[in-house]
Design an enzyme around this catalytic site. Structure first.
Site, PDB file in Angstrom:
ATOM      1  N   THR A   8       0.997  -1.016   0.162  1.00  0.00           N
ATOM      2  CA  THR A   8       0.114  -0.022   0.086  1.00  0.00           C
ATOM      3  C   THR A   8       1.109   1.688   0.011  1.00  0.00           C
ATOM      4  O   THR A   8       2.103   1.291   0.171  1.00  0.00           O
ATOM      5  CB  THR A   8      -1.198   0.070   1.324  1.00  0.00           C
ATOM      6  OG1 THR A   8      -1.728   1.220   0.931  1.00  0.00           O
ATOM      7  CG2 THR A   8       0.334   0.251   2.387  1.00  0.00           C
ATOM      8  N   ASN A  10      -0.586   4.088   1.015  1.00  0.00           N
ATOM      9  CA  ASN A  10      -1.900   4.635   2.136  1.00  0.00           C
ATOM     10  C   ASN A  10      -1.321   4.587   3.047  1.00  0.00           C
ATOM     11  O   ASN A  10      -0.814   3.459   4.072  1.00  0.00           O
ATOM     12  CB  ASN A  10      -3.034   4.053   1.130  1.00  0.00           C
ATOM     13  CG  ASN A  10      -4.049   5.231   3.066  1.00  0.00           C
ATOM     14  OD1 ASN A  10      -3.995   4.811   4.030  1.00  0.00           O
ATOM     15  ND2 ASN A  10      -5.645   5.129   2.219  1.00  0.00           N
ATOM     16  N   ASP A  69      -7.612  -5.419  -1.228  1.00  0.00           N
ATOM     17  CA  ASP A  69      -8.571  -4.987  -2.708  1.00  0.00           C
ATOM     18  C   ASP A  69     -10.058  -4.889  -2.046  1.00  0.00           C
ATOM     19  O   ASP A  69     -10.688  -5.839  -2.054  1.00  0.00           O
ATOM     20  CB  ASP A  69      -8.534  -6.004  -3.843  1.00  0.00           C
ATOM     21  CG  ASP A  69      -8.806  -4.703  -5.500  1.00  0.00           C
ATOM     22  OD1 ASP A  69      -7.962  -3.753  -5.533  1.00  0.00           O
ATOM     23  OD2 ASP A  69      -9.113  -5.549  -5.748  1.00  0.00           O
ATOM     24  N   PHE A 150     -12.698   8.439   3.895  1.00  0.00           N
ATOM     25  CA  PHE A 150     -12.374   9.211   2.678  1.00  0.00           C
ATOM     26  C   PHE A 150     -13.625   8.420   1.782  1.00  0.00           C
ATOM     27  O   PHE A 150     -14.296   7.475   2.003  1.00  0.00           O
ATOM     28  CB  PHE A 150     -10.540   8.202   2.119  1.00  0.00           C
ATOM     29  CG  PHE A 150     -10.927   6.977   2.180  1.00  0.00           C
ATOM     30  CD1 PHE A 150     -10.826   6.255   3.428  1.00  0.00           C
ATOM     31  CD2 PHE A 150     -10.426   5.963   0.983  1.00  0.00           C
ATOM     32  CE1 PHE A 150     -10.632   4.708   3.311  1.00  0.00           C
ATOM     33  CE2 PHE A 150     -10.517   4.658   0.963  1.00  0.00           C
ATOM     34  CZ  PHE A 150     -10.595   4.508   1.971  1.00  0.00           C
ATOM     35  N   TYR A 152     -16.252   6.557  -0.849  1.00  0.00           N
ATOM     36  CA  TYR A 152     -17.777   6.245  -0.923  1.00  0.00           C
ATOM     37  C   TYR A 152     -17.850   6.901   1.072  1.00  0.00           C
ATOM     38  O   TYR A 152     -19.158   6.520   1.037  1.00  0.00           O
ATOM     39  CB  TYR A 152     -18.269   5.001  -1.297  1.00  0.00           C
ATOM     40  CG  TYR A 152     -17.941   5.023  -2.987  1.00  0.00           C
ATOM     41  CD1 TYR A 152     -19.159   5.497  -3.342  1.00  0.00           C
ATOM     42  CD2 TYR A 152     -17.086   4.633  -3.316  1.00  0.00           C
ATOM     43  CE1 TYR A 152     -18.463   5.201  -4.979  1.00  0.00           C
ATOM     44  CE2 TYR A 152     -16.253   4.115  -4.227  1.00  0.00           C
ATOM     45  CZ  TYR A 152     -16.905   4.505  -5.328  1.00  0.00           C
ATOM     46  OH  TYR A 152     -16.282   5.045  -6.124  1.00  0.00           O
ATOM     47  N   ASP A 153     -17.262   6.848   2.133  1.00  0.00           N
ATOM     48  CA  ASP A 153     -17.551   7.068   3.281  1.00  0.00           C
ATOM     49  C   ASP A 153     -18.744   7.829   3.223  1.00  0.00           C
ATOM     50  O   ASP A 153     -19.988   7.752   4.180  1.00  0.00           O
ATOM     51  CB  ASP A 153     -16.549   7.344   4.109  1.00  0.00           C
ATOM     52  CG  ASP A 153     -15.321   6.102   4.690  1.00  0.00           C
ATOM     53  OD1 ASP A 153     -15.706   4.804   3.647  1.00  0.00           O
ATOM     54  OD2 ASP A 153     -14.717   6.304   5.077  1.00  0.00           O
ATOM     55  N   LYS A 174     -14.764   3.423  13.004  1.00  0.00           N
ATOM     56  CA  LYS A 174     -15.424   2.687  11.723  1.00  0.00           C
ATOM     57  C   LYS A 174     -14.050   1.212  11.677  1.00  0.00           C
ATOM     58  O   LYS A 174     -14.594   0.471  11.167  1.00  0.00           O
ATOM     59  CB  LYS A 174     -14.531   3.281  10.722  1.00  0.00           C
ATOM     60  CG  LYS A 174     -14.482   3.090   9.469  1.00  0.00           C
ATOM     61  CD  LYS A 174     -14.117   3.939   8.169  1.00  0.00           C
ATOM     62  CE  LYS A 174     -13.729   3.327   6.761  1.00  0.00           C
ATOM     63  NZ  LYS A 174     -13.308   3.921   5.321  1.00  0.00           N
ATOM     64  N   HIS A 179     -15.051  -3.751   6.508  1.00  0.00           N
ATOM     65  CA  HIS A 179     -14.080  -4.164   5.355  1.00  0.00           C
ATOM     66  C   HIS A 179     -12.759  -4.732   6.050  1.00  0.00           C
ATOM     67  O   HIS A 179     -12.837  -5.748   5.715  1.00  0.00           O
ATOM     68  CB  HIS A 179     -14.365  -4.086   4.156  1.00  0.00           C
ATOM     69  CG  HIS A 179     -13.998  -2.521   4.351  1.00  0.00           C
ATOM     70  ND1 HIS A 179     -15.489  -1.622   4.803  1.00  0.00           N
ATOM     71  CD2 HIS A 179     -13.394  -1.421   3.469  1.00  0.00           C
ATOM     72  CE1 HIS A 179     -14.687  -0.335   4.369  1.00  0.00           C
ATOM     73  NE2 HIS A 179     -14.050  -0.595   2.935  1.00  0.00           N
ATOM     74  N   ARG A 180     -11.952  -3.582   5.892  1.00  0.00           N
ATOM     75  CA  ARG A 180     -10.410  -3.842   6.024  1.00  0.00           C
ATOM     76  C   ARG A 180      -9.699  -4.040   7.379  1.00  0.00           C
ATOM     77  O   ARG A 180      -9.476  -5.205   7.268  1.00  0.00           O
ATOM     78  CB  ARG A 180      -9.942  -2.580   4.828  1.00  0.00           C
ATOM     79  CG  ARG A 180      -8.377  -2.649   4.829  1.00  0.00           C
ATOM     80  CD  ARG A 180      -8.111  -1.749   4.287  1.00  0.00           C
ATOM     81  NE  ARG A 180      -8.919  -0.376   4.468  1.00  0.00           N
ATOM     82  CZ  ARG A 180      -9.657   0.128   4.240  1.00  0.00           C
ATOM     83  NH1 ARG A 180     -10.007  -0.018   2.548  1.00  0.00           N
ATOM     84  NH2 ARG A 180     -10.096   1.463   4.281  1.00  0.00           N
TER      85      ARG A 180
END
Ligand code: IMP
Length: 194
Positions: A8, A10, A69, A150, A152-153, A174, A179-180
Site C-alpha cells: 500500500t 496509504n 483490494d 475517504f 465513498y464514506d 469505523k 471490511h478492511r
C-alpha cells in the site's frame, strides 16, 4: 520481530495494519524499501487483484507480503462499481465524482443495499498463499453526510451505525466494523495461531 511488506501507498492503512498486527511485526511499505513503481492490478476480481499485488512484491523481495483490494458492491447495480470503485466516474476522477455518479445511477431504485468487500492475500516467505475476507454491510444514503473518512464514506450507512454515515463515525468506530479492519484482523488472528 517479523518483517512483513504491505502493498500500500496509504499511510493510514499502514498504521492501521501495524496496530492490528501488534509488536511482533514490523509492517513496511514498498516505499520504505525503495519500491516506487506502480504495482500491476489487472485482475477481474478482488481476489485476483490482491493476489497479483502480493505476488508481485513477494517475487521482488522474497519477504512475507500482504495486499488488500476493496470494492463497493451495490445490489441494485448488480454488484457495481465493485473492482472499479476507485475509477467509477472514469480515470482521473476523484471520490466526489464517484459519489455523484453513484447517487445518480441509484435515483431510479428503491433498493439501496450495498456492502464494502475486502480480500486480503497473504504470501509467506516460503510462498504459501492465504486469503482473508471482510465485509461491511450497509446501504447507500440519498445524499452525502459528514466529512471524515475517504472514498465513498459520506454516502455509506453501515448497518452497525444506524443514522450515521461512515464519514460521521470515529476512526476507531469505523475500524471496528470495516471490511478492511475485519480482513486484516482475520489475517492477524491466523498468523498468531501459527
Ligand atoms: P482499495 O482497494 O482499498 O484501493 O479501494 C478501492 C476503492 O474503494 C477506493 O478508491 C475507494 O473509492 C473505495 N473504498 C475502499 N475502502 C473504502 C472505505 O473504507 N471507505 C470508502 N471507500 C472505500
Amino acid at each position: 520481530m517479523m518483517k512483513i511488506l504491505f502493498a500500500t501507498a496509504n499511510k493510514g492503512k499502514l498504521t492501521e495494519a501495524a496496530e492490528v498486527l501488534g509488536p511482533d511485526y514490523d509492517v513496511v511499505s514498498p516505499a520504505d524499501l525503495g519500491i516506487t513503481e506502480d504495482i500491476p492490478e489487472t485482475g477481474a476480481t478482488l481476489q485476483e487483484n490482491s493476489l497479483q499485488k502480493a505476488q508481485y512484491l513477494h517475487e521482488k523481495t522474497g519477504l512475507p507480503c500482504f495486499a488488500d483490494d476493496t470494492g463497493l458492491e451495490v445490489d441494485a447495480l448488480g454488484g457495481a462499481p465493485g473492482i472499479y470503485s476507485a475509477r467509477y466516474a472514469g480515470p482521473g476522477h476523484d471520490s466526489q465524482a464517484n459519489m455523484i455518479k453513484l447517487l445518480k445511477e441509484l435515483e431510479q431504485f428503491n433498493d439501496r443495499r450495498a456492502r464494502f468487500h475486502t480480500v486480503v492475500t497473504l504470501i509467506l516467505a516460503d510462498g504459501q498463499v492465504h486469503f482473508f475476507e471482510g465485509v461491511c454491510e450497509g446501504s447507500i444514503a440519498h445524499e452525502k453526510h459528514g466529512t471524515g473518512g475517504f472514498g465513498y464514506d459520506p454516502i455509506f450507512l453501515a448497518d452497525a451505525y444506524p443514522g450515521r454515515s461512515l464519514a460521521e463515525v470515529s476512526k476507531e468506530e469505523k475500524n471496528a466494523v470495516s471490511h478492511r479492519g475485519k480482513a486484516i484482523r482475520a489475517m492477524a488472528a491466523w498468523l498468531k495461531s501459527q
